[in-house]
Design an enzyme around this catalytic site. Structure first.
Site, PDB file in Angstrom:
ATOM      1  N   ASP A  17       0.889  -1.235  -0.235  1.00 53.70           N
ATOM      2  CA  ASP A  17       0.098   0.138  -0.152  1.00 53.70           C
ATOM      3  C   ASP A  17       0.818   1.323   0.050  1.00 53.70           C
ATOM      4  O   ASP A  17       2.244   1.123  -0.204  1.00 53.70           O
ATOM      5  CB  ASP A  17      -1.111   0.170   1.061  1.00 53.70           C
ATOM      6  CG  ASP A  17      -0.339   0.419   2.523  1.00 53.70           C
ATOM      7  OD1 ASP A  17       0.774   0.370   2.415  1.00 53.70           O
ATOM      8  OD2 ASP A  17      -1.172   0.154   3.479  1.00 53.70           O
ATOM      9  N   HIS A  18       0.341   2.374   0.290  1.00 54.80           N
ATOM     10  CA  HIS A  18       1.215   3.515   0.228  1.00 54.80           C
ATOM     11  C   HIS A  18       2.268   3.600   1.260  1.00 54.80           C
ATOM     12  O   HIS A  18       3.241   4.035   0.984  1.00 54.80           O
ATOM     13  CB  HIS A  18       0.400   4.850   0.268  1.00 54.80           C
ATOM     14  CG  HIS A  18      -0.437   4.625   1.617  1.00 54.80           C
ATOM     15  ND1 HIS A  18      -2.007   3.966   1.633  1.00 54.80           N
ATOM     16  CD2 HIS A  18      -0.458   5.099   2.888  1.00 54.80           C
ATOM     17  CE1 HIS A  18      -2.433   3.966   2.705  1.00 54.80           C
ATOM     18  NE2 HIS A  18      -1.457   4.730   3.693  1.00 54.80           N
ATOM     19  N   CYS A  74       2.796  -3.523   3.969  1.00 49.18           N
ATOM     20  CA  CYS A  74       1.813  -2.447   4.546  1.00 49.18           C
ATOM     21  C   CYS A  74       2.460  -1.952   5.539  1.00 49.18           C
ATOM     22  O   CYS A  74       3.668  -2.219   5.645  1.00 49.18           O
ATOM     23  CB  CYS A  74       0.393  -2.736   4.465  1.00 49.18           C
ATOM     24  SG  CYS A  74      -0.101  -3.789   6.129  1.00 49.18           S
ATOM     25  N   THR A  76       2.145  -2.113   9.204  1.00 48.94           N
ATOM     26  CA  THR A  76       2.447  -3.057   9.822  1.00 48.94           C
ATOM     27  C   THR A  76       2.618  -4.598   9.173  1.00 48.94           C
ATOM     28  O   THR A  76       3.193  -5.550  10.013  1.00 48.94           O
ATOM     29  CB  THR A  76       1.545  -3.046  10.857  1.00 48.94           C
ATOM     30  OG1 THR A  76       0.414  -3.423  10.622  1.00 48.94           O
ATOM     31  CG2 THR A  76       1.413  -2.068  11.790  1.00 48.94           C
ATOM     32  N   HIS A 107       8.118 -25.354   7.116  1.00 50.95           N
ATOM     33  CA  HIS A 107       6.710 -25.932   7.717  1.00 50.95           C
ATOM     34  C   HIS A 107       5.405 -25.698   7.172  1.00 50.95           C
ATOM     35  O   HIS A 107       4.820 -26.477   7.245  1.00 50.95           O
ATOM     36  CB  HIS A 107       7.118 -25.576   9.241  1.00 50.95           C
ATOM     37  CG  HIS A 107       7.799 -26.477   9.819  1.00 50.95           C
ATOM     38  ND1 HIS A 107       7.807 -26.547  11.393  1.00 50.95           N
ATOM     39  CD2 HIS A 107       8.975 -27.119   9.409  1.00 50.95           C
ATOM     40  CE1 HIS A 107       8.962 -27.203  11.727  1.00 50.95           C
ATOM     41  NE2 HIS A 107       9.544 -27.933  10.775  1.00 50.95           N
ATOM     42  N   ARG A 141       5.308 -34.796   7.539  1.00 52.25           N
ATOM     43  CA  ARG A 141       4.046 -34.601   8.309  1.00 52.25           C
ATOM     44  C   ARG A 141       3.458 -33.165   8.422  1.00 52.25           C
ATOM     45  O   ARG A 141       2.422 -33.067   8.708  1.00 52.25           O
ATOM     46  CB  ARG A 141       4.665 -34.503   9.851  1.00 52.25           C
ATOM     47  CG  ARG A 141       5.445 -33.711  10.281  1.00 52.25           C
ATOM     48  CD  ARG A 141       5.970 -34.147  11.789  1.00 52.25           C
ATOM     49  NE  ARG A 141       6.839 -33.031  12.403  1.00 52.25           N
ATOM     50  CZ  ARG A 141       8.201 -32.578  11.836  1.00 52.25           C
ATOM     51  NH1 ARG A 141       8.701 -33.384  11.039  1.00 52.25           N
ATOM     52  NH2 ARG A 141       9.059 -31.898  12.358  1.00 52.25           N
ATOM     53  N   HIS A 142       4.352 -32.158   7.745  1.00 50.81           N
ATOM     54  CA  HIS A 142       3.731 -30.807   7.560  1.00 50.81           C
ATOM     55  C   HIS A 142       2.732 -30.623   6.435  1.00 50.81           C
ATOM     56  O   HIS A 142       1.860 -29.918   6.328  1.00 50.81           O
ATOM     57  CB  HIS A 142       4.899 -29.731   7.452  1.00 50.81           C
ATOM     58  CG  HIS A 142       5.901 -29.784   8.501  1.00 50.81           C
ATOM     59  ND1 HIS A 142       5.596 -29.304   9.783  1.00 50.81           N
ATOM     60  CD2 HIS A 142       7.095 -30.410   8.392  1.00 50.81           C
ATOM     61  CE1 HIS A 142       6.806 -29.615  10.394  1.00 50.81           C
ATOM     62  NE2 HIS A 142       7.388 -30.114   9.845  1.00 50.81           N
TER      63      HIS A 142
END
Ligand code: RB5
Length: 159
Positions: A17-18, A74, A76, A107, A141-142
């Site tokens: 984003d900006h 963005c 955060t 994983h 397993r993952h």
């Protein structure tokens, strides 16, 4: 200097984003320098935009298979990762350190790397992205757990 060959590396699409425009440019440069075919899905300026629109652009390209990996930025990393994870087939992970970058791939088979322009430095982001783009999914397993994530996309909420 000649361009690095891009034929054998997975295609990467990048958007922000900006708040993330400047960091997006540094990401594009680093990814291209490492020889990955890379596309900028916007925005082009720091004019205010809505991050779900750019999460959708990247998420759709990865979900439809015309890109192998997405990168989103963005302020955060939170809003844009929430939005991207609404798209079926997208596993977007905020890479808060190098270990998260590694395990998001080995994983979780994450296919979109997410960063916070206001919470991370450019050096941290480039380091984490390089780890992310070079780690294979471990499977085993993952794989069963990742398949269970996919199944959640079709399960109605319990009453
Ligand atoms: C935009 O100001 C900001 O809300 C956005 O970049 C992001 O941090 C949202 O999660």
């Amino acid at each position: 200097m000649a361009d690095a060959p891009t034929g054998s590396k997975p295609r990467v699409v990048v958007a922000s984003d900006h708040a993330g425009v400047e960091i997006k440019l540094a990401i594009l440069e680093a990814v291209a320098a490492d020889g990955f075919p890379v596309e900028d899905l916007g925005p082009e300026t720091t004019e205010s935009v809505d991050y779900p629109d750019f999460a959708e652009a990247v998420g759709n390209r990865v979900a439809e298979g015309t890109a192998s990996f997405g990168v989103l930025v963005c302020g955060t990393g939170i809003g844009i990762s929430i939005a991207a994870n609404k798209i079926p087939g997208i596993r977007a992970a905020i890479l808060y350190d190098d270990t998260a970058a590694r395990f998001a791939r080995i994983h979780n088979d994450a296919n979109v790397a997410v960063f916070g322009a206001r919470t991370m430095t450019v050096d941290q982001i480039v380091s984490r992205l390089r780890i992310f783009l070079n780690e294979p999914f471990e499977g085993g397993r993952h794989a069963k757990r990742v398949e269970k994530i996919s199944q959640l996309e079709n399960k109605p909420p319990r009453p």
